[in-house]
Structure formats: C-alpha cells, structure tokens
Write a protein that holds these residues in place. Structure first.
Motif, PDB file in Angstrom:
ATOM      1  N   ARG A 192       0.829  -1.206   0.000  1.00  0.00           N
ATOM      2  CA  ARG A 192       0.000   0.000   0.000  1.00  0.00           C
ATOM      3  C   ARG A 192       0.862   1.254   0.000  1.00  0.00           C
ATOM      4  NH1 ARG A 192      -4.587  -1.641   4.551  1.00  0.00           N
ATOM      5  NH2 ARG A 192      -5.880  -2.940   3.164  1.00  0.00           N
ATOM      6  N   GLY A 193       1.998   1.179   0.692  1.00  0.00           N
ATOM      7  CA  GLY A 193       2.897   2.335   0.699  1.00  0.00           C
ATOM      8  C   GLY A 193       3.394   2.665  -0.692  1.00  0.00           C
ATOM      9  N   ILE A 194       3.775   1.637  -1.451  1.00  0.00           N
ATOM     10  CA  ILE A 194       4.213   1.854  -2.833  1.00  0.00           C
ATOM     11  C   ILE A 194       3.093   2.474  -3.652  1.00  0.00           C
ATOM     12  CG2 ILE A 194       4.941   0.713  -4.952  1.00  0.00           C
ATOM     13  CD1 ILE A 194       7.158   0.720  -2.992  1.00  0.00           C
ATOM     14  N   ASN A 195       1.885   1.938  -3.497  1.00  0.00           N
ATOM     15  CA  ASN A 195       0.738   2.443  -4.265  1.00  0.00           C
ATOM     16  C   ASN A 195       0.409   3.881  -3.892  1.00  0.00           C
ATOM     17  OD1 ASN A 195       0.381   0.064  -5.695  1.00  0.00           O
ATOM     18  ND2 ASN A 195      -0.970  -0.817  -4.150  1.00  0.00           N
ATOM     19  N   ARG A 196       0.536   4.204  -2.599  1.00  0.00           N
ATOM     20  CA  ARG A 196       0.267   5.585  -2.177  1.00  0.00           C
ATOM     21  C   ARG A 196       1.219   6.559  -2.844  1.00  0.00           C
ATOM     22  NH1 ARG A 196      -0.841   3.328   3.036  1.00  0.00           N
ATOM     23  NH2 ARG A 196       1.331   3.638   3.654  1.00  0.00           N
ATOM     24  N   HIS A 197       2.475   6.175  -2.947  1.00  0.00           N
ATOM     25  CA  HIS A 197       3.452   7.060  -3.585  1.00  0.00           C
ATOM     26  C   HIS A 197       3.164   7.209  -5.072  1.00  0.00           C
ATOM     27  CE1 HIS A 197       5.306   7.010   0.206  1.00  0.00           C
ATOM     28  NE2 HIS A 197       6.025   5.911   0.073  1.00  0.00           N
ATOM     29  N   LEU A 198       2.735   6.126  -5.714  1.00  0.00           N
ATOM     30  CA  LEU A 198       2.354   6.226  -7.128  1.00  0.00           C
ATOM     31  C   LEU A 198       1.139   7.123  -7.310  1.00  0.00           C
ATOM     32  CD1 LEU A 198       2.852   2.522  -8.309  1.00  0.00           C
ATOM     33  CD2 LEU A 198       4.248   4.501  -8.909  1.00  0.00           C
ATOM     34  N   ASP A 199       0.164   6.988  -6.391  1.00  0.00           N
ATOM     35  CA  ASP A 199      -1.019   7.853  -6.457  1.00  0.00           C
ATOM     36  C   ASP A 199      -0.629   9.316  -6.271  1.00  0.00           C
ATOM     37  OD1 ASP A 199      -2.637   5.686  -6.856  1.00  0.00           O
ATOM     38  OD2 ASP A 199      -3.210   5.465  -4.760  1.00  0.00           O
ATOM     39  N   GLU A 200       0.306   9.545  -5.363  1.00  0.00           N
ATOM     40  CA  GLU A 200       0.765  10.917  -5.133  1.00  0.00           C
ATOM     41  C   GLU A 200       1.440  11.471  -6.374  1.00  0.00           C
ATOM     42  OE1 GLU A 200       3.444  13.375  -1.819  1.00  0.00           O
ATOM     43  OE2 GLU A 200       3.025  11.230  -1.574  1.00  0.00           O
ATOM     44  N   LEU A 201       2.189  10.620  -7.057  1.00  0.00           N
ATOM     45  CA  LEU A 201       2.833  11.049  -8.299  1.00  0.00           C
ATOM     46  C   LEU A 201       1.800  11.369  -9.362  1.00  0.00           C
ATOM     47  CD1 LEU A 201       5.431  11.435  -9.943  1.00  0.00           C
ATOM     48  CD2 LEU A 201       5.361   9.013 -10.492  1.00  0.00           C
ATOM     49  N   LEU A 202       0.765  10.546  -9.466  1.00  0.00           N
ATOM     50  CA  LEU A 202      -0.287  10.776 -10.455  1.00  0.00           C
ATOM     51  C   LEU A 202      -1.058  12.049 -10.150  1.00  0.00           C
ATOM     52  CD1 LEU A 202      -1.674   7.151 -10.943  1.00  0.00           C
ATOM     53  CD2 LEU A 202      -0.389   8.505 -12.593  1.00  0.00           C
ATOM     54  N   ARG A 203      -1.310  12.292  -8.856  1.00  0.00           N
ATOM     55  CA  ARG A 203      -2.030  13.522  -8.494  1.00  0.00           C
ATOM     56  C   ARG A 203      -1.219  14.762  -8.831  1.00  0.00           C
ATOM     57  NH1 ARG A 203      -3.575  10.512  -3.874  1.00  0.00           N
ATOM     58  NH2 ARG A 203      -1.844  11.424  -2.694  1.00  0.00           N
ATOM     59  N   GLY A 204       0.114  14.630  -8.856  1.00  0.00           N
ATOM     60  CA  GLY A 204       0.954  15.782  -9.156  1.00  0.00           C
ATOM     61  C   GLY A 204       0.989  16.142 -10.622  1.00  0.00           C
ATOM     62  N   ILE A 205       0.438  15.248 -11.471  1.00  0.00           N
ATOM     63  CA  ILE A 205       0.437  15.506 -12.915  1.00  0.00           C
ATOM     64  C   ILE A 205      -0.895  16.111 -13.319  1.00  0.00           C
ATOM     65  CG2 ILE A 205       0.618  14.438 -15.184  1.00  0.00           C
ATOM     66  CD1 ILE A 205       2.324  12.268 -13.948  1.00  0.00           C
ATOM     67  N   ARG A 206      -0.866  17.287 -13.884  1.00  0.00           N
ATOM     68  CA  ARG A 206      -2.070  17.959 -14.365  1.00  0.00           C
ATOM     69  C   ARG A 206      -1.885  18.269 -15.838  1.00  0.00           C
ATOM     70  NH1 ARG A 206      -3.311  16.262 -10.219  1.00  0.00           N
ATOM     71  NH2 ARG A 206      -4.249  17.269  -8.413  1.00  0.00           N
ATOM     72  N   ALA A 209       5.448  -7.849  -7.291  1.00  0.00           N
ATOM     73  CA  ALA A 209       5.131  -6.440  -7.011  1.00  0.00           C
ATOM     74  C   ALA A 209       6.399  -5.660  -6.676  1.00  0.00           C
ATOM     75  CB  ALA A 209       4.139  -6.358  -5.852  1.00  0.00           C
ATOM     76  N   TYR A 210       7.296  -6.285  -5.949  1.00  0.00           N
ATOM     77  CA  TYR A 210       8.578  -5.664  -5.590  1.00  0.00           C
ATOM     78  C   TYR A 210       9.390  -5.357  -6.851  1.00  0.00           C
ATOM     79  CZ  TYR A 210      13.338  -5.407  -3.653  1.00  0.00           C
ATOM     80  OH  TYR A 210      14.612  -5.025  -3.333  1.00  0.00           O
ATOM     81  N   THR A 211       9.418  -6.312  -7.776  1.00  0.00           N
ATOM     82  CA  THR A 211      10.143  -6.101  -9.031  1.00  0.00           C
ATOM     83  C   THR A 211       9.508  -4.979  -9.850  1.00  0.00           C
ATOM     84  OG1 THR A 211      10.711  -8.457  -9.069  1.00  0.00           O
ATOM     85  CG2 THR A 211      10.989  -7.226 -11.114  1.00  0.00           C
ATOM     86  N   ASP A 212       8.175  -4.981  -9.922  1.00  0.00           N
ATOM     87  CA  ASP A 212       7.476  -3.926 -10.669  1.00  0.00           C
ATOM     88  C   ASP A 212       7.680  -2.562 -10.035  1.00  0.00           C
ATOM     89  OD1 ASP A 212       6.562  -5.824 -12.426  1.00  0.00           O
ATOM     90  OD2 ASP A 212       4.600  -6.042 -11.466  1.00  0.00           O
ATOM     91  N   ALA A 213       7.780  -2.535  -8.700  1.00  0.00           N
ATOM     92  CA  ALA A 213       7.883  -1.252  -8.001  1.00  0.00           C
ATOM     93  C   ALA A 213       9.185  -0.531  -8.291  1.00  0.00           C
ATOM     94  CB  ALA A 213       7.736  -1.467  -6.491  1.00  0.00           C
ATOM     95  N   PHE A 214      10.181  -1.253  -8.790  1.00  0.00           N
ATOM     96  CA  PHE A 214      11.439  -0.599  -9.124  1.00  0.00           C
ATOM     97  C   PHE A 214      11.269   0.419 -10.247  1.00  0.00           C
ATOM     98  CE2 PHE A 214      13.661  -3.944  -6.776  1.00  0.00           C
ATOM     99  CZ  PHE A 214      14.661  -3.197  -6.172  1.00  0.00           C
ATOM    100  N   VAL A 215      10.183   0.288 -10.999  1.00  0.00           N
ATOM    101  CA  VAL A 215       9.924   1.245 -12.080  1.00  0.00           C
ATOM    102  C   VAL A 215       9.480   2.590 -11.512  1.00  0.00           C
ATOM    103  CG1 VAL A 215       8.594   1.595 -14.203  1.00  0.00           C
ATOM    104  CG2 VAL A 215       9.269  -0.697 -13.549  1.00  0.00           C
TER     105      VAL A 215
END
Length: 309
Positions: A61-75, A234-240
């Motif tokens: 969930r922590g990884i996903n939260r950071h990805l969501d935060e990144l997506l929210r930063g894109i307008r 998921a760990y491997t994918d999160a490296f992206v």
C-alpha cells in the motif's frame, strides 16, 4: 484414533512456487534491518488464513500511495506552460513586424512618405504607426509574460523538490517491502520444516485427524508461498516507480529551462530589438529635423540676400 501406517495414503505435498532465484540472501542483513526482519517473523508465529491475506499488504500500500501521489501531481492543464509563453512571445513579435518596422524607421520604405494618411490596420498599414499606438500594450504584455514565467518557474521548482522527496519515500517503501520478502522467506522456511516434521509423524501414526490437519497446513503453506511470489513480482514492478519519478522531473526541468531561456534570452533580445528600432527611428527623425533646419537656414539666407539686393 490411529491406523496402521500402511493404510495412510495420499499424504499432501508442498508446492514449489518460490524458485531459488527468487529467494533473498538472509545472511546479508545485519543490525537494524535484521532486527526488523526478526520482528516481522515474530508477528506471524504460524501460517493461517489471516497471514496469507495480510502479509506484506501494508508496504505494498505504501508503494501504491506514492504512485497515487505522483499521479495527483500531474495535471494535463499545467503541461506545456513554457510552450504557451513562447507562443505568446511569438505572437508579439509577429504583431510588431520588426523587420518592416526597422525599414520604416530607417526611411527605406516608400510607405513612410504618406504614413499620416494611412489607416492603422490593413495590409498596407504602417508598422511604425502600429508600434507607436500599441507600444505601451506590448511593453505591458512582455512584463506580464515575464511575471507569469517567474511564477511558473517557482511552481515547477516546488514540484521538482516534491518529487525528490517522493523518490526518497518510494525507496524507503521498497526497502520495507524487501525486508518483508526476507521475513516471508524465513516464515516459509520455518513452516516447511514444521510441515515435514508433521508429515513424518502422520506417516508413522496413520492418524486421520492429524492427516486432515496436515492437509490444511499444506494448503496454508502453499497459499502463503503463492502470496510471497506475488509480493516478489510487485517488488520487481515497483522498481519502475523511481525512474518514473525521475522522468517526471526531467519533464519539469525541460519546462524550467525553456522558461528560463524565454526570460533570460528571448525577451531581452526582443526588448533590445525594439530599442534599436526606436533609436533608429529617433535618429531618422532627428536627421529629418536637421535637414529641415538647414533648409530653413538656406531659405533665411536667401531671403536675407534678396533683401540686400
């Protein structure tokens, strides 16, 4: 209730979802990371249904939260700000028609002879007359572009700083997920060892109740190992995630550099060109005034000579 060992058949076998190349080298962890692994292992004394469902969920969930935060930063609406400023600057340059303005200021355009009688707009309008009428608006517009550019640079710099922090958080989340993988591997190895011991006991005793429990244990261990494999993927994918953050930063840096070029190079060059044209026009007007003064002087001299005659 027990039975002869020879009557006990169909002993469960553990699956092998987790290949050796997926395993973590537990020996490399020391100090605080090792203690963290031990704490996670201690939190799961047995593999049951809750362990299968809950293990590793929080770091994921922590990884996903950071990805969501990144997506929210894109307008999308904020993309291409530098391009918009460049287009506005280009429109100003085109409207001023500096090459024609320079020719007229130098007195090289035949149209200057009748500039006073020409309309302000239209194909044959005077560029110099247009500049005289719109000079204040153009200067104000350039100032507005510079002001907007400064605000956008401040905003993009803030986004860049935020992305730096986000990258650090993502790396920390990856470390925590890696520690969960290591702990999950230790839990799995412990459960496998227990299963093999129970399996031998059931094979010797022929206890059907114990056999039922052993089968249930095998299902839990297999399910946990499958869960661990998904966490590894998921760990491997999160490296992206970190390269994605850096890619977003690269876009922000390109925007910043483009805006800086507009403010530091393009606008000053345009201002310099305007000043050169204005100075050329003033020189031309001064020359015409000087020629007019000489003509008057000649006329006065002529009048004086005629009077003397």
């Amino acid at each position: 209730m027990s039975h002869d060992p020879t009557t006990v058949t169909d002993l469960p076998v553990l699956a092998r979802h987790f290949a050796d190349d997926h395993k973590v080298n537990l020996a490399k962890y020391e100090g605080a990371p090792r203690r963290r692994i031990d704490d996670i292992v201690a939190a799961y004394p047995v593999i049951d249904g809750e362990a299968v469902v809950r293990f590793g969920v929080e770091p994921q969930r922590g990884i996903n939260r950071h990805l969501d935060e990144l997506l929210r930063g894109i307008r999308t609406s904020e993309a291409g700000v530098a391009g918009g400023l460049t287009m506005e600057l280009a429109r100003n340059i085109k409207a001023m028609n500096l090459p024609r303005l320079q020719r007229e200021a130098a007195g090289q355009d035949w149209i200057m002879a009748s500039v006073g009688r020409l309309p302000v707009v239209g194909k044959w309008a005077s560029a110099l007359r247009y500049f005289q009428l719109t000079n204040r608006d153009i200067v104000k517009h350039l100032a507005d572009i510079e002001s907007r550019a400064q605000r956008e640079m401040a905003k993009l710099t803030g986004i860049n700083s935020k992305l730096d922090k986000l990258a650090e958080k993502t790396i920390d989340a990856l470390k925590e997920l890696e520690l969960h993988l290591a702990a999950g591997q230790a839990i799995l190895m412990r459960a496998r060892a227990r299963f093999e011991g129970n399996k031998q006991a059931v094979a010797q005793s022929g206890d059907l109740i114990a056999l039922t429990r052993l089968r249930d244990q095998a299902e839990m261990v297999n399910a946990f190992e499958a869960r661990l494999l998904r966490i590894h993927l998921a760990y491997t994918d999160a490296f992206v995630s970190v390269p994605q953050i850096r890619l977003t930063q690269q876009a922000a840096r390109i925007e910043i550099h483009t805006i800086m070029d507009t403010v530091q190079f393009d606008i000053p060059r345009l201002k310099s060109a305007i000043l050169r044209v204005a100075a050329l026009n003033q020189i031309n007007l001064a020359s015409k005034a000087n020629e007019a003064r000489r003509a008057v002087t000649r006329q006065v001299g002529s009048i004086g000579a005629d009077a003397l005659d």
